[in-house]
Design a protein around this motif. Sequence first.
Motif, PDB file in Angstrom:
ATOM      1  N   LEU A   2      36.717  59.481  42.502  1.00 15.96           N
ATOM      2  CA  LEU A   2      37.925  58.826  43.014  1.00 15.96           C
ATOM      3  C   LEU A   2      39.183  59.682  42.852  1.00 15.96           C
ATOM      4  CD1 LEU A   2      37.260  55.191  41.754  1.00 15.96           C
ATOM      5  CD2 LEU A   2      36.981  56.018  44.090  1.00 15.96           C
ATOM      6  N   THR A   3      39.041  60.997  42.944  1.00 15.56           N
ATOM      7  CA  THR A   3      40.169  61.905  42.769  1.00 15.56           C
ATOM      8  C   THR A   3      41.224  61.689  43.845  1.00 15.56           C
ATOM      9  OG1 THR A   3      38.703  63.522  41.772  1.00 15.56           O
ATOM     10  CG2 THR A   3      40.835  64.322  42.522  1.00 15.56           C
ATOM     11  N   LEU A   4      40.816  61.623  45.114  1.00 19.49           N
ATOM     12  CA  LEU A   4      41.756  61.382  46.216  1.00 19.49           C
ATOM     13  C   LEU A   4      42.487  60.065  46.023  1.00 19.49           C
ATOM     14  CD1 LEU A   4      42.916  61.985  49.064  1.00 19.49           C
ATOM     15  CD2 LEU A   4      40.931  60.777  49.974  1.00 19.49           C
ATOM     16  N   GLU A   5      41.757  59.039  45.638  1.00 22.48           N
ATOM     17  CA  GLU A   5      42.338  57.721  45.445  1.00 22.48           C
ATOM     18  C   GLU A   5      43.360  57.730  44.307  1.00 22.48           C
ATOM     19  OE1 GLU A   5      39.180  58.392  45.916  1.00 22.48           O
ATOM     20  OE2 GLU A   5      38.551  57.171  47.612  1.00 22.48           O
ATOM     21  N   LEU A   6      43.025  58.416  43.233  1.00 23.74           N
ATOM     22  CA  LEU A   6      43.930  58.487  42.092  1.00 23.74           C
ATOM     23  C   LEU A   6      45.211  59.242  42.452  1.00 23.74           C
ATOM     24  CD1 LEU A   6      44.335  57.727  39.157  1.00 23.74           C
ATOM     25  CD2 LEU A   6      43.078  59.773  38.507  1.00 23.74           C
ATOM     26  N   GLU A   7      45.081  60.332  43.175  1.00 23.57           N
ATOM     27  CA  GLU A   7      46.259  61.084  43.608  1.00 23.57           C
ATOM     28  C   GLU A   7      47.142  60.243  44.515  1.00 23.57           C
ATOM     29  OE1 GLU A   7      45.102  64.791  45.370  1.00 23.57           O
ATOM     30  OE2 GLU A   7      43.957  65.375  43.604  1.00 23.57           O
ATOM     31  N   SER A   8      46.530  59.534  45.443  1.00 23.23           N
ATOM     32  CA  SER A   8      47.281  58.671  46.360  1.00 23.23           C
ATOM     33  C   SER A   8      47.990  57.554  45.600  1.00 23.23           C
ATOM     34  CB  SER A   8      46.337  58.070  47.403  1.00 23.23           C
ATOM     35  OG  SER A   8      47.029  57.183  48.239  1.00 23.23           O
ATOM     36  N   ALA A   9      47.285  56.941  44.659  1.00 22.61           N
ATOM     37  CA  ALA A   9      47.875  55.856  43.876  1.00 22.61           C
ATOM     38  C   ALA A   9      49.054  56.353  43.052  1.00 22.61           C
ATOM     39  CB  ALA A   9      46.816  55.235  42.964  1.00 22.61           C
ATOM     40  N   ARG A  10      48.937  57.545  42.510  1.00 21.26           N
ATOM     41  CA  ARG A  10      50.031  58.099  41.706  1.00 21.26           C
ATOM     42  C   ARG A  10      51.262  58.380  42.555  1.00 21.26           C
ATOM     43  NH1 ARG A  10      46.221  61.716  37.908  1.00 21.26           N
ATOM     44  NH2 ARG A  10      45.934  60.165  36.267  1.00 21.26           N
ATOM     45  N   LYS A  11      51.082  58.718  43.822  1.00 22.39           N
ATOM     46  CA  LYS A  11      52.217  58.946  44.715  1.00 22.39           C
ATOM     47  C   LYS A  11      52.920  57.631  45.038  1.00 22.39           C
ATOM     48  CE  LYS A  11      50.318  63.000  46.986  1.00 22.39           C
ATOM     49  NZ  LYS A  11      49.694  63.507  48.215  1.00 22.39           N
ATOM     50  N   ILE A  12      52.135  56.577  45.249  1.00 26.82           N
ATOM     51  CA  ILE A  12      52.701  55.289  45.658  1.00 26.82           C
ATOM     52  C   ILE A  12      53.243  54.509  44.465  1.00 26.82           C
ATOM     53  CG2 ILE A  12      52.163  53.058  46.703  1.00 26.82           C
ATOM     54  CD1 ILE A  12      50.125  54.542  48.467  1.00 26.82           C
ATOM     55  N   LEU A  13      52.457  54.404  43.418  1.00 20.72           N
ATOM     56  CA  LEU A  13      52.831  53.622  42.233  1.00 20.72           C
ATOM     57  C   LEU A  13      52.542  54.421  40.968  1.00 20.72           C
ATOM     58  CD1 LEU A  13      51.219  50.256  43.322  1.00 20.72           C
ATOM     59  CD2 LEU A  13      53.636  50.769  43.334  1.00 20.72           C
ATOM     60  N   PRO A  14      53.312  55.449  40.701  1.00 22.69           N
ATOM     61  CA  PRO A  14      52.966  56.356  39.594  1.00 22.69           C
ATOM     62  C   PRO A  14      52.810  55.694  38.229  1.00 22.69           C
ATOM     63  CG  PRO A  14      55.176  56.798  40.419  1.00 22.69           C
ATOM     64  CD  PRO A  14      54.546  55.798  41.341  1.00 22.69           C
ATOM     65  N   ALA A  15      53.722  54.845  37.849  1.00 27.65           N
ATOM     66  CA  ALA A  15      53.655  54.243  36.510  1.00 27.65           C
ATOM     67  C   ALA A  15      52.535  53.212  36.409  1.00 27.65           C
ATOM     68  CB  ALA A  15      54.989  53.593  36.167  1.00 27.65           C
ATOM     69  N   ARG A  16      52.225  52.553  37.491  1.00 30.35           N
ATOM     70  CA  ARG A  16      51.234  51.464  37.456  1.00 30.35           C
ATOM     71  C   ARG A  16      49.801  51.961  37.469  1.00 30.35           C
ATOM     72  NH1 ARG A  16      54.772  48.504  35.284  1.00 30.35           N
ATOM     73  NH2 ARG A  16      56.380  47.721  36.635  1.00 30.35           N
ATOM     74  N   THR A  17      49.588  53.158  37.961  1.00 33.22           N
ATOM     75  CA  THR A  17      48.232  53.693  38.018  1.00 33.22           C
ATOM     76  C   THR A  17      47.618  53.780  36.631  1.00 33.22           C
ATOM     77  OG1 THR A  17      48.869  54.945  39.966  1.00 33.22           O
ATOM     78  CG2 THR A  17      46.864  55.628  38.858  1.00 33.22           C
ATOM     79  N   GLU A  18      48.443  54.097  35.652  1.00 28.19           N
ATOM     80  CA  GLU A  18      47.945  54.250  34.279  1.00 28.19           C
ATOM     81  C   GLU A  18      47.431  52.933  33.706  1.00 28.19           C
ATOM     82  OE1 GLU A  18      47.380  57.260  33.307  1.00 28.19           O
ATOM     83  OE2 GLU A  18      48.386  57.900  35.132  1.00 28.19           O
ATOM     84  N   ILE A  19      47.943  51.808  34.180  1.00 33.25           N
ATOM     85  CA  ILE A  19      47.449  50.502  33.720  1.00 33.25           C
ATOM     86  C   ILE A  19      45.958  50.401  33.984  1.00 33.25           C
ATOM     87  CG2 ILE A  19      47.517  48.002  34.146  1.00 33.25           C
ATOM     88  CD1 ILE A  19      50.497  48.380  34.873  1.00 33.25           C
TER      89      ILE A  19
END
Length: 87
Positions: A2-19
Amino acid sequence: MLTLELESARKILPARTEILQSQELSELEGKGGKQLTELFRQCVRPGMLIPKEFGGDGYRLADIAPLFRLIGARCPSLGIIMLMHHH
């Protein structure tokens, strides 16, 4: 995975991805309805798909699909909530 998904999520919602990354599947899935609803509010902003000229974020479905895939993979119950609210 899920590398692509994680990168995309970090661009859209950087702080929330870590949750999602900081908790195990059993921990996320073990939450009650109210806790999942709160997690939904933390991970997804209302109006993500609404055009900017109407007060939304202006994302296209192709922009947020990887975010939805990441959330669905990390917490299937939350993924279902998201799909029901952003279909």
